[in-house]
Enzyme design. Structure first.
Site, PDB file in Angstrom:
ATOM      1  N   HIS A  59      17.372  45.963  81.430  1.00 46.97           N
ATOM      2  CA  HIS A  59      16.072  45.457  81.008  1.00 46.97           C
ATOM      3  C   HIS A  59      15.715  44.225  81.855  1.00 46.97           C
ATOM      4  O   HIS A  59      16.555  43.697  82.587  1.00 46.97           O
ATOM      5  CB  HIS A  59      16.064  45.088  79.514  1.00 46.97           C
ATOM      6  CG  HIS A  59      17.022  44.025  79.136  1.00 46.97           C
ATOM      7  ND1 HIS A  59      18.192  44.272  78.461  1.00 46.97           N
ATOM      8  CD2 HIS A  59      17.005  42.691  79.345  1.00 46.97           C
ATOM      9  CE1 HIS A  59      18.841  43.145  78.273  1.00 46.97           C
ATOM     10  NE2 HIS A  59      18.142  42.177  78.806  1.00 46.97           N
TER      11      HIS A  59
HETATM   12  C1  T46 Z   1      19.832  39.496  78.066  1.00 45.25           C
HETATM   13  C2  T46 Z   1      21.248  39.879  78.230  1.00 45.25           C
HETATM   14  C3  T46 Z   1      21.977  39.015  79.207  1.00 45.25           C
HETATM   15  C4  T46 Z   1      18.434  39.959  68.441  1.00 45.25           C
HETATM   16  O1  T46 Z   1      18.072  40.406  67.331  1.00 45.25           O
HETATM   17  N1  T46 Z   1      18.370  38.603  68.713  1.00 45.25           N
HETATM   18  C5  T46 Z   1      18.751  38.075  69.905  1.00 45.25           C
HETATM   19  O2  T46 Z   1      18.663  36.854  70.108  1.00 45.25           O
HETATM   20  C6  T46 Z   1      19.228  38.975  70.929  1.00 45.25           C
HETATM   21  C7  T46 Z   1      19.647  38.438  72.290  1.00 45.25           C
HETATM   22  C8  T46 Z   1      19.282  40.308  70.642  1.00 45.25           C
HETATM   23  N2  T46 Z   1      18.899  40.792  69.416  1.00 45.25           N
HETATM   24  C9  T46 Z   1      19.029  42.227  69.143  1.00 45.25           C
HETATM   25  C10 T46 Z   1      18.164  43.154  70.014  1.00 45.25           C
HETATM   26  C11 T46 Z   1      18.965  44.456  70.003  1.00 45.25           C
HETATM   27  O3  T46 Z   1      18.634  45.198  68.853  1.00 45.25           O
HETATM   28  O4  T46 Z   1      20.363  42.617  69.395  1.00 45.25           O
HETATM   29  C12 T46 Z   1      20.416  43.958  69.859  1.00 45.25           C
HETATM   30  C13 T46 Z   1      21.202  44.046  71.157  1.00 45.25           C
HETATM   31  O5  T46 Z   1      20.443  43.425  72.200  1.00 45.25           O
HETATM   32  P1  T46 Z   1      20.377  44.019  73.669  1.00 45.25           P
HETATM   33  O6  T46 Z   1      20.588  45.482  73.640  1.00 45.25           O
HETATM   34  O7  T46 Z   1      19.133  43.528  74.323  1.00 45.25           O
HETATM   35  O8  T46 Z   1      21.662  43.339  74.328  1.00 45.25           O
HETATM   36  P2  T46 Z   1      22.039  43.271  75.871  1.00 45.25           P
HETATM   37  O9  T46 Z   1      23.475  42.905  75.928  1.00 45.25           O
HETATM   38  O10 T46 Z   1      21.613  44.478  76.620  1.00 45.25           O
HETATM   39  O11 T46 Z   1      21.141  42.044  76.441  1.00 45.25           O
HETATM   40  C14 T46 Z   1      21.349  40.710  75.978  1.00 45.25           C
HETATM   41  C15 T46 Z   1      20.014  40.044  75.620  1.00 45.25           C
HETATM   42  O12 T46 Z   1      19.289  40.867  74.683  1.00 45.25           O
HETATM   43  C16 T46 Z   1      19.129  39.864  76.813  1.00 45.25           C
HETATM   44  O13 T46 Z   1      18.160  38.902  76.486  1.00 45.25           O
HETATM   45  O14 T46 Z   1      19.215  39.015  78.993  1.00 45.25           O
HETATM   46  O15 T46 Z   1      21.974  39.946  76.997  1.00 45.25           O
END
Ligand code: T46
Length: 144
Positions: A59
């Site tokens: 993303h």
């Molecule tokens: C990034 C990379 C380095 C929340 O509810 N609150 C939060 O503050 C965050 C960061 C995520 N979430 C939820 C959103 C999704 O449902 O947690 C779930 C997993 O997030 P995501 O799939 O986006 O995780 P990554 O590891 O792909 O990405 C994360 C961060 O989301 C993103 O900002 O830059 O780490």
């Protein structure tokens, strides 16, 4: 701050202090242009208990600025702005990356249980994410 080949991706060496054979204390300060991370940190999150070989991310963020570091382990950041791609290994606790533009990112866990910590300039907002690569290319072409 050290520039990389991609605008909006900079490396910093986090300052650290050794405490008489008892380990190292790393620190950085935000909130002011003179400090290490030139944005207000409104949110901190960290990713733990991830198996080796897992790839997260896939993303970009439209407006969010972040500082990313790995206090334990070894994680590769694969970063692209559609024109260039760079891989940055976060394999030292005092190495950090600042992402301040919409950069497509993936994070690969090279060692089980490596910890990825992120200081972010904004509260969580799903509308700030671009999670589809074709949409990201279009977004970058439009310049917003
Ligand atoms: C990034 C990379 C380095 C929340 O509810 N609150 C939060 O503050 C965050 C960061 C995520 N979430 C939820 C959103 C999704 O449902 O947690 C779930 C997993 O997030 P995501 O799939 O986006 O995780 P990554 O590891 O792909 O990405 C994360 C961060 O989301 C993103 O900002 O830059 O780490």
């Amino acid at each position: 701050m050290q520039k990389t080949e991609i605008g909006g991706v900079d490396l910093i060496e986090i300052k650290r202090i050794e405490t008489l054979g008892e380990g190292y204390l790393q620190f950085f300060e935000g909130n002011s242009f003179q400090k290490d991370f030139p944005y207000e940190i409104k949110r901190i999150y960290y990713i733990t208990e991830t198996p080796k070989g897992i790839c997260r991310g896939g993303h970009a963020h439209k407006a969010l600025k972040q500082i990313l570091f790995c206090p334990y382990g070894d994680i590769t950041l694969v970063l692209s702005d559609t024109k260039k791609r760079i891989d940055i290994k976060l394999d030292k606790p005092n190495k950090a990356v600042i992402i301040s533009k919409p950069i497509w990112r993936e994070m690969r866990w090279n060692i089980e249980n490596s910890v990825l910590c992120v200081g972010a300039s904004e509260y969580y907002d799903e509308n700030d994410y671009i999670r589809d690569y074709d949409q990201y290319i279009e977004y970058m072409k439009r310049g917003k």
